[in-house]
Design an enzyme around this catalytic site. Structure first.
Site, mmCIF file in Angstrom:
data_model
loop_
_atom_site.group_PDB
_atom_site.id
_atom_site.type_symbol
_atom_site.label_atom_id
_atom_site.label_comp_id
_atom_site.label_asym_id
_atom_site.label_seq_id
_atom_site.Cartn_x
_atom_site.Cartn_y
_atom_site.Cartn_z
ATOM 1 N N GLU A 95 40.513 49.626 37.382
ATOM 2 C CA GLU A 95 41.770 49.726 38.294
ATOM 3 C C GLU A 95 41.895 51.057 39.037
ATOM 4 O OE1 GLU A 95 41.508 47.919 35.752
ATOM 5 O OE2 GLU A 95 42.024 45.946 36.560
ATOM 6 N N HIS A 135 50.570 39.950 30.127
ATOM 7 C CA HIS A 135 50.357 39.401 31.383
ATOM 8 C C HIS A 135 51.719 38.848 31.931
ATOM 9 C CE1 HIS A 135 46.186 38.555 30.129
ATOM 10 N NE2 HIS A 135 46.024 38.587 31.664
#
Lengths: 432, 408
Positions: free
Chosen positions: B144, B213
């Site tokens: 990322e 998450h």
């Protein structure tokens, strides 16, 4: 024709390690004695005579540089590596880098510039060797040690000095400072304070080049990006992530490692399990080259190949330049950890002295011509200082001007108008 | 306009309150990816203003409104209810917006994990790789920080990338690039380089996805100077904000919500954008201003129905622009109602609500009759257990209680 720079044949004694063995084979692993307190790589670092170099020739691996140089010379008879114009251009760039940085040190101690200033003395061969081969549309991404990269790429000394003084005429309007040299015109994409964070940006610039060629169908777009960074960065995740992506997509980029053995006070050997950085290239599927970074001609030969590869669309290259910084990490660094013998060793390999010797010995230039260049550079640097001194400091109104490209980003104020529509807004008198 | 909740993901947006006939027992919640529509699931028609129409054929007098943004820039779109338009789900609206922008400008490209061949883990980029090619819809390795940085470098050199974080939480790994480079480079380069990048992805508390998450990064990013943040909540504003973000010269972070991808709405056929800096008036009212965004909008509208039945008249504003705040719309509302309730999914500490409270107090303190109330998620890592997760976020019952308290 003899090269001015004989392949450095010195025993591999990385300082201050392990005085134990003096074998000349680099690839043998020397195990530290059990009583050794040293925590770090047990591999020898600095290479011996390059021709003894026995890297396995895996596909795409290019190793010893002086091999390349020797081949070139044996092809055509006594041909030089450079022409006279090239030689003078290189010399001028080296001297500019050195003189500018020396002037920076002076100005810093006189209180004209502040903060963290990282000088490039000693490493000029890398910047000159690589950047002088680039076109204007090629991009350069650097670290905080970026003054000379900007200068080599063509940013005027005046603009860089003004930036360092924090004046509004600086290349970044005084907003960037020493560690953030940018130039849209010359495609210098910074100037980054955190190590490693420039490498993805460089990868992005290379991606754009490929995108332009393949998606936008600009068939002649062959822009190359150079990413400069140090040995410390080579232990950082972003380095590895970008090596992977660049090789994966065959991006037109060259990763140039300026291995000066020290990351502030951390010796490369104490920080790296395998200190041979160039070996990390083939692990990702790109060639890894090691070159003597104190020798501008050797660097230039390697750079030609690497940049050529990228331009032809053959993908990235990792080039490790063995180099050294004569000064401390920054002007605030007392530089107490480095062995004076090590410093003396590299001072003797000063790239400017070496090129001067080469030019004179090969009758490419006379002493007088070189002196003229040095004098010219002195004037350029003095002029830069004068210009910076006389330039105005940024006005208060400049504070908010470049926060957003589209100042609507400051939002809508209670009165219903966009804040930026208020003429007083950028003067900072309006409430933000 | 009615939004029909289908499938498993959307079902979780409704509270399992016994006053609705929606039977949560009939639906089975899939563990992660909620983009597949489950055929035969029972559903209720929930208007995007939150009122529930249990019997879709029964046209009761409804209090509210079209989804038109009540501001000048979008007044053309205010009449969208009179145009035919077409129906789609929120993720399709995002896809449509993205696709239209990619057709319009060849410099627009997408980067992210599984955006290409997989079509995006929430199908926001479905079909784009086939249409535009692997380089324009780039499947990146799992890195990322580096691919966000790559997007920034590409933006500096002329492209307009849309970087997808598979889950917003993953962008924590890209914080270096987002904070240092995305927000700052325009400034430190003295304005020489623009970074017209869009960073988007699903965040928020889903359905038992576990702590990592279920993160809300809007509070983490809000201090970064030089970026704009928007949160979409309906298919209409999702498409509008996506397009506006891509066209903007500023770096924009577009927050989507995992549970809202299956919202259905009729949106206009013609080209439109939603202003990045403006808030959306969802329900005009008189008694109290409720400021919210993203998924909590639906909890608020749920509570609004109860409140209306109890005789209150709440004004609901979806602030949409998390940075900067639209102080005009918000201010006008405060001046009218004199009471403010902020309902957000962010955590309490240092959240969007905290900043909003400060901004309102600074600007409109004289107009307030009561201290601003802020309902946020609990400052806990989101637990896995369903019962605990439910009390981590703000529920409509709490909103009703808060309004009652505020209006005493």
């Amino acid at each position: 024709m003899a090269t001015a720079f004989s392949a450095a044949k010195f025993t591999a004694q990385p300082f201050p390690l392990n005085p134990a063995s003096t074998t000349s084979h680099d690839s043998s692993i020397v195990f530290a004695k059990p009583t050794s307190l040293f925590l770090g790589s047990t591999r020898k670092l600095r290479l011996t005579s390059y021709s003894k170099f026995n890297l396995s020739r895996r596909s795409g691996t290019v190793d010893a540089v002086s091999d390349v140089v020797k081949q070139k010379k044996s092809k055509s008879s006594p041909s030089l590596l450079i022409t006279k114009e090239e030689g003078l251009e290189l010399y001028e760039d080296l001297v500019l880098g050195r003189a500018f940085e020396d002037m920076c040190a002076q100005m810093y101690y006189r209180g004209k510039m502040f903060g963290f200033v990282h000088l490039y003395n000693g490493q000029e061969a890398v910047s000159t060797g690589f950047i002088k081969l680039l076109k204007q549309q090629d991009s350069v991404v650097s670290t905080y040690r970026d003054h000379v990269h900007a200068l080599s790429k063509g940013v005027p000394a005046r603009a860089v000095m003004s930036e360092l003084f924090g004046k509004t005429t600086g290349c970044c309007r005084g907003q960037g400072g020493s560690m953030h040299m940018f130039s849209r015109e010359h495609n210098v994409l910074g100037g980054f304070a955190f190590i490693g964070e420039g490498i993805p940006v460089a990868t992005g610039a290379a991606f754009t080049s490929k995108y332009k060629r393949e998606v936008l169908k600009e068939a002649d777009c062959d822009h190359v990006t150079l990413a400069f960074f140090g040995d410390g960065t080579c232990n950082n995740g972003q380095f590895f992530e970008c090596l992977n992506m660049a090789a994966l997509w065959k991006l037109p980029i060259v990763f140039v490692v300026e291995n000066n053995l020290w990351a502030i006070g951390m010796s490369h050997l104490r920080a790296t399990s395998d200190p041979h950085i160039y070996k990390k290239g083939p692990a990702f599927g790109m060639p890894g080259i090691h070159v003597d970074g104190m020798d501008v001609l050797k660097v230039r030969e390697v750079a030609k190949e690497a940049i050529g590869r990228a331009r032809r669309g053959e993908g990235p290259t990792l080039v490790e330049c063995e180099t050294y910084r004569f000064r401390g990490h920054s002007l605030a660094d007392p530089d107490e950890l480095r062995d004076p013998a090590e410093k003396a060793h590299y001072a003797a390999r000063d790239p400017i002295t070496a090129l001067k010797k080469y030019l004179i010995e090969n009758s490419l230039a006379s002493e007088a011509e070189l002196k003229t260049i040095e004098k010219k550079i002195d004037e350029v640097v003095e002029d830069a200082v004068e210009f910076a001194d006389e330039s105005p400091v940024p006005a208060r109104s400049q504070l908010l001007e470049n926060v957003f490209a589209d100042p609507k980003g400051f939002g809508i104020g209670p009165d219903g108008r966009y804040r930026c529509e208020d003429p007083k807004f950028t003067e900072g008198t309006a409430h933000v | 306009m009615a939004a029909i909740f289908q499938g498993v993901g959307a079902a979780a947006a409704l509270p399992s309150s016994p006053s609705y006939s929606f039977d949560s027992n009939k639906s089975v919640f899939s563990p992660r990816r909620s983009f597949s529509v489950r055929k035969g699931a029972s559903f209720a028609v929930v208007r995007s203003d939150g009122t529930v129409n249990l019997n879709p054929k029964d046209r009761r007098a409804q209090l509210l409104i079209s989804n038109a943004v009540a501001t000048k820039a979008d007044s053309a779109a205010a009449s969208s209810s009179s145009k035919p338009g077409h129906e789609l789900l929120l993720f399709e609206a995002l896809l449509e917006g993205l696709e239209e922008e990619m057709e319009r400008d060849p410099h627009v490209c997408v980067m992210g994990e599984d955006v290409g061949h997989y079509g995006g883990s929430y199908k926001v980029t479905k079909g784009l790789a086939k249409k535009f090619g692997d380089l324009r819809v780039l499947d990146t390795p799992i890195a990322e920080n580096s691919f966000t940085g790559m997007g920034i470098g590409a933006a500096m050199t002329g492209l307009r990338p849309v970087v997808e974080g598979m889950n917003m939480g993953f962008l924590l790994l890209a914080f270096n690039q987002i904070s240092n480079n995305c927000g700052m480079l325009h400034y430190t380069s003295g304005g020489q380089f623009t970074i017209p990048i869009v960073i988007r992805g699903p965040g928020g508390v889903g359905r038992q996805l576990g702590a990592e998450h279920s993160q809300r990064l809007e509070s983490y990013f809000q201090s970064i100077p030089g970026i704009q943040m928007v949160a979409c909540s309906t298919p209409y504003n999702a498409k509008g904000l996506m397009k506006a973000a891509i066209r903007s010269e500023n770096p924009v972070i577009l927050f989507e919500h995992v549970l809202l991808y299956n919202l259905k709405e009729r949106i206009p056929d013609e080209d439109y954008i939603c202003n990045l800096e403006e808030a959306e008036m969802v329900r005009p009212g008189e008694h109290v201003t409720i400021l919210t965004y993203s998924r909590m909008r639906y909890h608020v509208m749920q509570a609004a129905k109860t409140l209306v039945n109890k005789g209150y008249d709440p004004e609901v504003i979806d602030i949409r622009s998390l940075k900067p705040f639209d102080l005009f719309t918000i201010g006008n509302s405060v001046k009218k109602t004199h009471r403010v309730l902020i309902v957000e999914e962010c955590m309490r500490t240092g959240g969007i609500g905290a900043s909003l409270t400060a901004a309102i107090t600074e600007n409109f303190n004289d107009y307030l009759d009561a201290p601003i109330m802020c309902l946020s998620s609990q400052d806990v890592p989101t637990p896995y257990a369903g019962t605990l997760e439910e009390v981590t976020v703000v529920q409509p019952a709490q909103i009703v209680t808060a309004v009652e308290q505020l209006c005493q």
